[in-house]
Motif scaffolding. Structure first.
Motif, short mmCIF file in Angstrom:
data_model
loop_
_atom_site.label_atom_id
_atom_site.label_comp_id
_atom_site.label_asym_id
_atom_site.label_seq_id
_atom_site.Cartn_x
_atom_site.Cartn_y
_atom_site.Cartn_z
N SER A 49 41.28 45.81 38.27
CA SER A 49 40.15 45.35 39.08
C SER A 49 40.60 44.71 40.39
N LYS A 50 41.78 44.11 40.40
CA LYS A 50 42.29 43.51 41.64
C LYS A 50 42.48 44.55 42.73
N TYR A 51 42.95 45.73 42.33
CA TYR A 51 43.13 46.82 43.29
C TYR A 51 41.78 47.27 43.84
N ASP A 52 40.78 47.38 42.97
CA ASP A 52 39.44 47.75 43.42
C ASP A 52 38.90 46.71 44.40
N GLU A 53 39.13 45.44 44.09
CA GLU A 53 38.67 44.37 44.99
C GLU A 53 39.35 44.45 46.34
#
Length: 427
Positions: free
Chosen positions: A203-207
């Protein structure tokens, strides 16, 4: 535009493996899935299936490794080891062999290039760049370890200056990022701008992706990006009417005191903008206005769509080769299908972008969506090495064959072999 990619001695890939985006002339179905440019007939999309640990991600990571070396190795220090050197570990003979990449592509100047490299842990063993000024290939440069670089007649400029500054662990093409050579600008830009590999899943990459696209919307530096994102989010049945970008105050006093004022200002500028999603607001069954949501109030699938949608819209705008590991993660199968079909349409893909992705979603394994040469499989051999093939490589599979049924029955290979009788757990 990618035509062909080959790799040897990288992670689970032992001997030369070939992945092609060239449309096979014997296959006639789904002509809309083929891009025609001059005399080249190229697939707009390809997908890769295979059981876990079969080598799907390793093929995509090979693209990333090559891109990384072209983009970054020009800045490598003298004694830096080459981090992309990850040879096949299950055969002792390969630990000292070079990792080798071969890529055949058409750059933004509409010229075809072939780029080949081989490298070990500490140095480049060879690097060759050819192109097609007419119908026959010509060499731009050829570099072989312990030999002077050979230059073709088409490569003019201060190339000797680059050669004198070149360390053994640096690619000559990488130096074009800081040393201008006109004839090498387009092939360099293919790796720096024309190819994007998304191989992270958290999810950090998506953010991070969403923050990048938030700033682009705010700065209006990608034409029609916001308008197209609004169309995508609304038509994807997310309940979102539109997205807006707001600016929020960031308390710099909360940042570490040892951080410089310049760094603090940089962080504030980067993260002060946030996306708000706008939804319809009701009083009973009567629509009375709108209400905005923070991004963390949206579903995981909506956040994933924002991230993937941004990648796809940018690829379409720039005519990129977009490579995604697990495109379908957290997305509904019908939505994933729509995202793929965007690349199959001349209307929505006028700049000939390409999409390559790995997936486990067998609902996409459909002869109404893909040609036989678009569907690839990763299979791992007994010795632990990966090999890759398409449905078109399998004799006897017709265009109207039920791909999903064939795959699940094992007729196409690349499915897991699980012996439930051996699951003798002890508790």
């Amino acid at each position: 535009m990618l035509l062909e990619f080959k790799v040897r001695n990288f992670r689970s890939i032992k001997d030369w493996q070939n992945f092609s985006m060239l449309a096979e002339s014997k296959i006639k179905e789904h002509e809309n899935n083929v891009i025609t440019l001059d005399n080249y007939h190229v697939l707009s999309t390809s997908l890769i299936y295979g059981r876990n640990a079969s080598g799907k991600s390793n093929l995509l990571n090979a693209f990333k490794a090559l891109q990384y070396l072209v983009f970054e190795s020009g800045d490598f220090k003298l004694d830096k080891k080459i981090p992309a050197f990850e040879p096949f570990k299950l055969d002792s003979r390969y630990s000292k062999d070079p990792t080798e990449f071969y890529i055949d592509f058409i750059a933004d100047d509409n010229i075809r290039y072939i780029y080949e490299i081989g490298f070990n842990n500490t140095e480049i063993e060879y690097e060759i760049l050819k192109f097609y000024p007419k119908t026959q290939p010509a060499t731009l440069f050829e570099r072989i370890k312990n030999k002077p670089i050979k230059y073709g007649e088409y490569l003019t400029g201060r190339k000797k200056d680059i050669e004198e500054k070149l360390y053994n662990n640096q690619l000559f093409l990488s130096k074009v990022g800081v040393e201008k050579l006109e004839a090498l600008t387009s092939p360099y830009k293919f790796f720096s701008r024309g190819l994007f590999v998304s191989n992270f899943h958290d999810s950090k990459y998506d953010e991070l992706l969403i923050q990048i696209y938030t700033n682009r919307i705010a700065n209006d530096n990608l034409p029609f990006f916001k308008e197209n994102m609004n169309i995508l989010m609304k038509e994807a049945d997310t309940g979102i009417e539109r997205i807006e970008v707001t600016e929020e105050d960031i308390d710099v006093d909360l940042l570490p005191k040892e951080m410089s004022d310049e760094k603090k200002e940089e962080l504030v500028e980067k993260y002060k903008r946030k996306i708000r999603t706008i939804h319809k607001f009701f009083d009973g069954d009567k629509e009375v206005g709108t209400v905005d949501f923070k991004l963390d109030e949206e579903s995981t699938g909506t956040i994933k769509l924002l991230a993937m949608g941004g990648l796809i819209l940018e690829a379409l705008a720039d005519g990129q080769v977009l490579i995604i590991d697990e495109l379908d993660k957290s997305l509904h199968p019908k939505l994933t299908k729509v995202l793929i079909e965007i690349f199959h349409s001349k209307k929505t893909n006028p700049k000939n972008a390409q999409l390559i992705f790995a997936t486990h979603d067998i609902s996409l394994l459909n002869n109404e969506l893909f040609r036989r040469d678009q569907v690839w499989f990763a299979e791992k051999e007994y010795e632990g090495c990966s090999h890759y093939y398409s449905i078109s490589d399998i004799p006897g599979v017709r265009a109207n064959a039920p791909f999903e049924k064939y795959y699940m029955s094992g007729r196409l290979g690349a499915t897991p072999v699980i012996n439930k009788n051996e699951l003798n757990f002890q508790f």
